[in-house]
Design a protein around this motif. Sequence first.
Motif, PDB file in Angstrom:
ATOM      1  N   GLY A  28      33.777  38.402  37.208  1.00  0.00           N
ATOM      2  CA  GLY A  28      34.175  37.752  38.448  1.00  0.00           C
ATOM      3  C   GLY A  28      35.394  36.855  38.337  1.00  0.00           C
ATOM      4  O   GLY A  28      35.910  36.387  39.352  1.00  0.00           O
ATOM      5  N   HIS A  29      35.855  36.631  37.114  1.00  0.00           N
ATOM      6  CA  HIS A  29      37.033  35.793  36.937  1.00  0.00           C
ATOM      7  C   HIS A  29      38.284  36.575  37.283  1.00  0.00           C
ATOM      8  O   HIS A  29      38.606  37.571  36.648  1.00  0.00           O
ATOM      9  N   ALA A  30      39.021  36.081  38.272  1.00  0.00           N
ATOM     10  CA  ALA A  30      40.191  36.801  38.754  1.00  0.00           C
ATOM     11  C   ALA A  30      41.436  36.502  37.923  1.00  0.00           C
ATOM     12  O   ALA A  30      42.324  37.334  37.802  1.00  0.00           O
ATOM     13  N   THR A  31      41.504  35.306  37.363  1.00  0.00           N
ATOM     14  CA  THR A  31      42.706  34.888  36.642  1.00  0.00           C
ATOM     15  C   THR A  31      42.519  35.107  35.150  1.00  0.00           C
ATOM     16  O   THR A  31      41.483  34.739  34.586  1.00  0.00           O
ATOM     17  N   LEU A  32      43.517  35.685  34.522  1.00  0.00           N
ATOM     18  CA  LEU A  32      43.456  35.969  33.081  1.00  0.00           C
ATOM     19  C   LEU A  32      44.788  35.643  32.445  1.00  0.00           C
ATOM     20  O   LEU A  32      45.844  35.974  32.992  1.00  0.00           O
ATOM     21  N   PHE A  49      47.691  37.080  34.671  1.00  0.00           N
ATOM     22  CA  PHE A  49      47.282  38.060  35.669  1.00  0.00           C
ATOM     23  C   PHE A  49      46.441  37.381  36.745  1.00  0.00           C
ATOM     24  O   PHE A  49      45.665  36.470  36.468  1.00  0.00           O
ATOM     25  N   GLN A  50      46.586  37.836  37.966  1.00  0.00           N
ATOM     26  CA  GLN A  50      45.670  37.496  39.037  1.00  0.00           C
ATOM     27  C   GLN A  50      45.123  38.835  39.518  1.00  0.00           C
ATOM     28  O   GLN A  50      45.873  39.645  40.099  1.00  0.00           O
ATOM     29  N   ASN A  51      43.831  39.049  39.272  1.00  0.00           N
ATOM     30  CA  ASN A  51      43.236  40.383  39.424  1.00  0.00           C
ATOM     31  C   ASN A  51      44.042  41.355  38.552  1.00  0.00           C
ATOM     32  O   ASN A  51      44.189  41.101  37.374  1.00  0.00           O
ATOM     33  N   ASN A  52      44.586  42.432  39.085  1.00  0.00           N
ATOM     34  CA  ASN A  52      45.337  43.340  38.216  1.00  0.00           C
ATOM     35  C   ASN A  52      46.838  43.198  38.388  1.00  0.00           C
ATOM     36  O   ASN A  52      47.608  44.014  37.873  1.00  0.00           O
ATOM     37  N   ASP A  57      55.155  36.603  33.666  1.00  0.00           N
ATOM     38  CA  ASP A  57      55.346  37.200  32.333  1.00  0.00           C
ATOM     39  C   ASP A  57      56.703  36.786  31.781  1.00  0.00           C
ATOM     40  O   ASP A  57      57.303  37.508  30.980  1.00  0.00           O
ATOM     41  N   SER A  58      57.183  35.631  32.204  1.00  0.00           N
ATOM     42  CA  SER A  58      58.525  35.200  31.836  1.00  0.00           C
ATOM     43  C   SER A  58      58.684  34.937  30.333  1.00  0.00           C
ATOM     44  O   SER A  58      59.793  34.992  29.814  1.00  0.00           O
ATOM     45  N   GLN A  59      57.591  34.646  29.624  1.00  0.00           N
ATOM     46  CA  GLN A  59      57.683  34.365  28.193  1.00  0.00           C
ATOM     47  C   GLN A  59      57.184  35.536  27.343  1.00  0.00           C
ATOM     48  O   GLN A  59      57.018  35.373  26.132  1.00  0.00           O
TER      49      GLN A  59
END
Lengths: 115, 107
Positions: A28-32, A49-52, A57-59
């Motif tokens: 259930g965690h949307a943020t990764l 990531f937020q969901n998919n 991704d700047s770094q």
Amino acid sequence: EAGVAQSPRYKIIEKRQSVAFWCNPISGHATLYWYQQILGQGPKLLIQFQNNGVVDDSQLPKDRFSAERLKGVDSTLKIQPAKLEDSAVYLCASSLGHKPNYGYTFGSGTRLTVV
Amino acid sequence: SQQGEEDPQALSIQEGENATMNCSYKTSINNLQWYRQNSGRGLVHLILIRSNEREKHSGRLRVTLDTSKKSSSLLITASRAADTASYFCAPLNDMRFGAGTRLTVKP
């Protein structure tokens, strides 16, 4: 509640080889997030990531690093080809994302050694 | 570049003493969080303080927040050898960490 699972726990590869890490966040965690932590330093954010979808991704060194989060659940981080300076612990973290009282839950990490 | 920046880099105290470490951040925040990392492990969430709070307590932990100075402090009272770890701060809306404060509590 199960924690954030990461595998493998340890990996040793030769330079120029490829390697992949896997993260299974809390259900259930949307943020990764993926982090790289070199010995003696703080975690460096690689990608969020937020969901998919990718939020930041700047770094992420995109010439050799890639990450995906299919179906908004599990995520993989790949390095191809690896360099000696990629030796580090790779941490995955997840959160419900929108509840201000919740922090992030981290996995135990994958320790990568490039020789 | 990091958002949270901790100070001092290293702190060594005797068991039973208090430990204070500081955090500065660069941009406006909504909430600030502190984490602990034991050697070879992932980060563990300790406490979150909201931007409208000035102080928060959790067991032996006391966190303060000064949004005008963009700074926070973490106080660990009556420290124990098990508190030996690295401590990191980061705004909830910008999860970039500094180098952390390495705390050593001597028995």
